[in-house]
Design an enzyme around this catalytic site. Structure first.
Site, PDB file in Angstrom:
ATOM      1  N   GLU A 254      -8.124   3.536 -20.332  1.00 11.70           N
ATOM      2  CA  GLU A 254      -9.286   3.177 -20.734  1.00 11.70           C
ATOM      3  C   GLU A 254      -9.144   3.508 -22.133  1.00 11.70           C
ATOM      4  OE1 GLU A 254      -8.593   0.298 -19.263  1.00 11.70           O
ATOM      5  OE2 GLU A 254      -8.257   1.408 -16.867  1.00 11.70           O
ATOM      6  N   ARG A 258      -9.022   0.609 -24.304  1.00  6.26           N
ATOM      7  CA  ARG A 258      -9.966   0.174 -25.307  1.00  6.26           C
ATOM      8  C   ARG A 258     -10.763   0.413 -26.427  1.00  6.26           C
ATOM      9  NH1 ARG A 258     -12.431  -2.257 -19.656  1.00  6.26           N
ATOM     10  NH2 ARG A 258     -10.501  -1.740 -18.131  1.00  6.26           N
ATOM     11  N   ASP A 387       2.647  -0.862 -13.882  1.00  4.46           N
ATOM     12  CA  ASP A 387       3.298  -2.542 -15.083  1.00  4.46           C
ATOM     13  C   ASP A 387       3.840  -2.137 -16.651  1.00  4.46           C
ATOM     14  OD1 ASP A 387       0.696  -1.570 -15.245  1.00  4.46           O
ATOM     15  OD2 ASP A 387      -0.978  -3.859 -15.371  1.00  4.46           O
ATOM     16  N   GLU A 522      -4.104 -12.020 -18.073  1.00 11.18           N
ATOM     17  CA  GLU A 522      -2.401 -11.452 -18.278  1.00 11.18           C
ATOM     18  C   GLU A 522      -1.896 -12.696 -17.991  1.00 11.18           C
ATOM     19  OE1 GLU A 522      -4.134  -9.767 -16.324  1.00 11.18           O
ATOM     20  OE2 GLU A 522      -4.344  -7.750 -16.399  1.00 11.18           O
ATOM     21  N   THR A 611      -1.906  -3.095 -24.951  1.00  7.16           N
ATOM     22  CA  THR A 611      -2.390  -3.619 -23.225  1.00  7.16           C
ATOM     23  C   THR A 611      -3.236  -3.848 -23.157  1.00  7.16           C
ATOM     24  OG1 THR A 611      -1.279  -3.086 -20.978  1.00  7.16           O
ATOM     25  CG2 THR A 611      -2.752  -1.509 -21.810  1.00  7.16           C
TER      26      THR A 611
HETATM   27  C1  DMJ Z   1      -6.995  -4.340 -19.343  1.00  2.00           C
HETATM   28  O1  DMJ Z   1      -7.073  -3.169 -19.346  1.00  2.00           O
HETATM   29  C2  DMJ Z   1      -5.466  -4.217 -19.734  1.00  2.00           C
HETATM   30  O2  DMJ Z   1      -4.807  -4.963 -20.007  1.00  2.00           O
HETATM   31  C3  DMJ Z   1      -4.505  -3.598 -18.801  1.00  2.00           C
HETATM   32  O3  DMJ Z   1      -3.002  -2.672 -19.071  1.00  2.00           O
HETATM   33  C4  DMJ Z   1      -4.208  -4.231 -17.277  1.00  2.00           C
HETATM   34  N1  DMJ Z   1      -6.262  -4.706 -16.772  1.00  2.00           N
HETATM   35  C5  DMJ Z   1      -6.686  -4.648 -17.035  1.00  2.00           C
HETATM   36  C6  DMJ Z   1      -6.726  -5.759 -17.619  1.00  2.00           C
HETATM   37  O4  DMJ Z   1      -6.516  -7.104 -16.472  1.00  2.00           O
END
Ligand code: DMJ
Length: 623
Positions: A254, A258, A387, A522, A611
């Site tokens: 995370e 982020r 994912d 998403e 992501t």
């Molecule tokens: C985000 O932190 C990122 O996109 C991660 O890959 C999946 N979960 C959240 C958003 O839903």
């Protein structure tokens, strides 16, 4: 009701389009004919709109944006020092200074409003289109991949929808996104400033890592949306208040996607060395996570003490978490010239590449940090805990200039694995969906998280992967949209179950525990990719509906947006009192990019999104 003459005009336009030639001359003549056919009132309205846009454009012209850059980041901005890069052979040399400054220029122009966007786009029209008909370079089990972009996805990529009506509509939607951002920011600023997450109902905040997560996650969004004041105050906080020298446990994945992701991206967009310095600081503090017997990193790191550990209840890490930090650490090595970041994350990929326990390229959800083996084998999903493994296979291949063939092989094999094992159709509408497999038993359960997949498939097709990936992307995009449209609030649940038995009257069932919506990105993310590559307006329209429903059911009047508990009850969606940082970092950014008609606003030929929606540069081929 339209007057008869205007209805006639519409039908005349449609019949004219039968002789469409796509030539510039045709378009000029057609525009002039259309103009002459308009009523005086219509012409006045259009002229008035154009005037407004002109005034808006002037006030945010490149000169002023330059002033903004100088005033906001120039104070301690890009220092002209040449950072270092690592090339694919692990050789190091300095990055040409053009890289950050070129990116600054692009964003500077884009941030200048509609006129700037239009001029920039027209100037660059066709400029970076890949040549077609290149020789095939790679094949995987019969799938031939062209050297340059797939022909059905790139022809429209650099065109701008430049008729006044399209531009006016785009501008009004872009402004709606900026307004939504300002509203979210207002809540954060008033009640949660410098803390991780806003709790908009109780007008307070929640801490996760205690690092100002929302503010950091939102930095590049503000830059892309052109929100100067908000960006300036956030930068000030990063410069004066942000310290990673804290005795706190953070989650490796995370904080990488982020915090490190956003700092790197903001550095590239602005050229401001402050963000690179902060990125280096957090990046090096996260490295103890890799001190494990297997080299598969622990999930948690204490960034103050330099210690790392798995969660209390297990020595496993989730597969998505350890395989979705690569874009960021690879880029950090490139910028710093220090290979240790890249080597650490590549070791993880090397091991996962050869591990037993995959099924047709699909990976289990957990991996053990002691022995480096998959655990909980036999369970396969494209949702939580797996994912972004698939997403980062493709994106690492793109980031590195399409030379690291193992990533592509694993990605292509996984897409075939999805088609073979997880892809089914619902009843009654025949929506294609991606379910889950547990020890050979198929479950028609699809997380909202899986809705990253249409966008990723479309991105692959753009980069020359088989055309059927694009077809699948379009089908899954429809499904993800239906996960919103079929709910009473028009907002998707966290998890949907698709009906497959004959006689079902509805495609989607939602269990009571799955009815929440966390403002996730998403679907909007995938809509952005699909619109960029196809220019099919329906994707923008779907996104517009979703934005309106966020405004209707999740917007808190005193500032901020909230997660809700029940997407099936418009009368009582039941707020959860939490605004996730990804709503600003991702969801609103992807809305903005979806509604923009400028393909050069974060060009997908120059950037790859991590992501968490932070764009990182695709490495120049020469490196
Ligand atoms: C985000 O932190 C990122 O996109 C991660 O890959 C999946 N979960 C959240 C958003 O839903």
């Amino acid at each position: 009701m339209l007057p008869p003459s205007r209805r006639d005009f519409v039908s005349l336009t449609v019949s004219e389009s039968g002789s469409y030639t796509n030539s510039k001359q045709w378009r000029r003549q057609s525009c002039w004919r259309k103009w002459k056919q308009l009523s005086r009132l219509q012409r006045s309205l259009i002229l008035f709109t154009l005037m407004l846009l002109l005034v808006g454009g002037i006030t945010t012209s490149p000169t002023l944006i330059g002033h903004w850059r100088d005033g906001v980041v120039g104070e301690n901005g890009y220092d002209g020092k040449q950072p270092f890069v690592v090339n694919l052979k692990n050789e190091y040399r300095s990055i040409p200074p053009e890289l950050p400054s070129e990116n600054r220029l692009q964003t500077k122009t884009n941030a200048s409003g509609l006129l700037g966007v239009e001029n920039h786009g027209l100037h660059l029209k066709n400029a970076d289109k890949g040549s077609k008909g290149g020789k095939p370079i790679i094949s995987w089990r019969g799938a031939v991949i062209e050297e340059e972009h797939a022909s059905d996805t790139d022809t429209k990529d650099t065109e701008i929808q430049d008729d006044p009506a399209s531009l006016a509509l785009a501008e009004s939607r872009l402004e709606a996104v900026r307004e939504a951002f300002r509203h979210a920011w207002k809540g954060y600023k008033n009640f949660a400033w410098g803390h991780d997450e806003l709790k908009p109902i109780s007008k307070s905040y929640g801490e996760w890592f205690g690092l100002g997560l929302t503010l950091i996650d939102a930095l590049d969004t503000m830059w892309i949306l052109g929100l100067k004041e908000e960006f300036a105050e956030a930068r000030q906080w990063v410069a004066k208040e942000l310290s990673f020298d804290k005795n706190v446990d953070v989650n490796l994945f995370e904080s990488t996607i982020r915090i490190l992701g956003s700092l790197l991206s903001t550095y590239h967009l602005t050229g401001d060395s402050l963000f690179l310095e902060k990125a280096k600081d957090i990046g090096s503090r996260l490295m103890p996570a890799f001190n494990t017997a297997s080299k598969i990193p622990y999930s948690d790191v204490n960034i103050g003490k330099g210690t790392a550990h798995p969660p209390q209840w297990t020595s496993d890490s989730s597969v998505a978490e350890v395989t979705s930090i690569q874009l960021e650490f690879r880029e950090l090595s490139r910028l710093t010239g220090d290979p240790k970041y890249k080597l650490a994350v590549m070791e993880v990929m090397k091991q996962v590449h050869k591990l037993d326990g995959k099924q047709d390229g699909l990976v289990p959800m957990f991996i053990n940090t002691n022995n480096g083996l998959f655990t909980h084998q036999g369970m396969y999903t494209l949702g939580a805990r797996a994912d972004s493994y698939y997403e980062y296979l493709l994106k690492q291949w793109i980031q590195g200039g399409k030379t690291e063939k193992e990533f592509l092989d694993d990605y292509l094999q996984a897409v075939e694995g999805v088609k073979k094992n997880l892809l089914k159709k619902s009843t009654p509408s025949g929506l294609a969906f991606v379910g889950e497999l547990s020890h050979g038993h198929f479950s028609p359960k699809m997380d909202h998280l899986v809705c990253f997949l249409p966008g990723t498939l479309a991105l692959g097709a753009h980069y020359g992967l088989p055309a059927d990936h694009m077809e699948l992307a379009k089908q899954l995009m429809e499904t993800c949209y239906q996960m919103y449209a079929q709910m009473e609030t028009g907002l998707s649940p966290e998890i949907a179950h698709f009906n497959m038995h004959e006689g079902s009257t509805q495609d989607v069932d939602v269990k009571i525990a799955d009815r929440h919506n966390l403002l996730r990105p998403e679907t909007v993310e995938s809509l952005f990719y699909l619109y960029r590559f196809t220019k099919d307006k329906k994707y923008q329209q779907w996104g517009w509906e979703i934005l309106q429903n966020f405004n209707k059911y999740t917007r808190v009047p005193t500032g901020g947006y909230t997660s809700i508990n029940n997407v099936r009850d418009p009368a009582s969606p039941n707020p959860r009192d939490k605004m996730e940082s990804f709503f600003l970092g991702e969801t609103l950014k992807y809305f903005y990019l979806l509604f923009s008609e400028d393909p050069n606003l974060i060009s997908l030929d120059k950037y790859v999104f991590n992501t968490e929606a932070h764009p990182l540069p695709i490495w120049p081929q020469s490196e």
